[in-house]
Enzyme design. Sequence first.
Site, PDB file in Angstrom:
ATOM      1  N   CYS A 167       0.873  -1.182   0.000  1.00  0.00           N
ATOM      2  CA  CYS A 167       0.000   0.000   0.000  1.00  0.00           C
ATOM      3  C   CYS A 167       0.904   1.224   0.000  1.00  0.00           C
ATOM      4  O   CYS A 167       2.109   1.108  -0.192  1.00  0.00           O
ATOM      5  CB  CYS A 167      -0.959  -0.015   1.195  1.00  0.00           C
ATOM      6  N   ARG A 191      -2.946  -0.465   5.521  1.00  0.00           N
ATOM      7  CA  ARG A 191      -3.649  -1.541   4.817  1.00  0.00           C
ATOM      8  C   ARG A 191      -2.796  -2.805   4.634  1.00  0.00           C
ATOM      9  O   ARG A 191      -3.250  -3.913   4.941  1.00  0.00           O
ATOM     10  CB  ARG A 191      -4.146  -1.046   3.455  1.00  0.00           C
ATOM     11  N   ASN A 207       2.694   1.328   3.957  1.00  0.00           N
ATOM     12  CA  ASN A 207       3.002   0.069   4.662  1.00  0.00           C
ATOM     13  C   ASN A 207       2.852   0.193   6.176  1.00  0.00           C
ATOM     14  O   ASN A 207       3.585  -0.426   6.949  1.00  0.00           O
ATOM     15  CB  ASN A 207       4.415  -0.402   4.279  1.00  0.00           C
TER      16      ASN A 207
END
Length: 159
Positions: free
Chosen positions: A9, A15, A12
Site C-alpha cells: 500500500c 492496509r 506500509n
Amino acid sequence: MSNSALFVCLGNICRSPIAEACFKQLLQEKGVLANWRVDSAATSRYEIGSSPDRRGQKCMKKHKIFHHVENHRARQITAKDYDEFDYIFGMDDSNMSNLQNMAPKKSYKAQLLLLGSFDDDKSSGGIIEDPYYGTDDEDFEVVYQQCLRSCRNFLQEKS
Ligand SMILES: N#Cc1ccccc1-c1cc(NCCCN2CCCCC2)c2ccccc2n1
C-alpha cells in the site's frame, strides 16, 4: 505450488500490514503457513521504519491477528521483490499504477494483482481505501473485512 505473496500500500503501516496478517492467519488455519513467504511493503518512503498504525494494531488485536505483524517495520518495495514474490497485491488503483511504474524494465516473476478484485462483496469496486485520514475504528474494520474476504477467496481459487 506458488508460495510467496507481498502486500503493498502507500505507506506500509495501515492496509498492507492488515492484509499480510489476514493472509498469514488463513494460511496458519490451513496448516500451510510454513510453506509460504509473506511480507508487506510500501510504494512510498513516507513511513520507512515505522510500526503498523496504532488504529490498525487495535483492529488486529481485536481479531487476534496482530502477532503476525507485531515486529513488522515499514519498508519500500524493491526491484528484487518483483523477482522474489509470486504475487504482489496492491490495494487501490494508485498502488497498482505505482507498482507498474516501479517495476523493472525486464521481465519479472511476480503477478501484480488488485487484492480487492478477489472480494465477493463488489460494493467497493475492488478498492481497499486508504484509512490514514480515517477518524475512527470503523475505517480500519472495513479494511480488515475487505482484506479477510479477499485473501480467503484468493486462497480458495488457488487450491
Ligand atoms: N499522501 C497522501 C494521502 C492522500 C489521501 C489519503 C491518504 C494519504 C496518506 C498520507 C500519509 N501521510 C501524510 C503525508 C505524508 N507526506 C506526503 C508528502 C511527502 C512526505 C510525506 C500516509 C502515511 C502512511 C500511510 C498512508 C498515508 N496516506
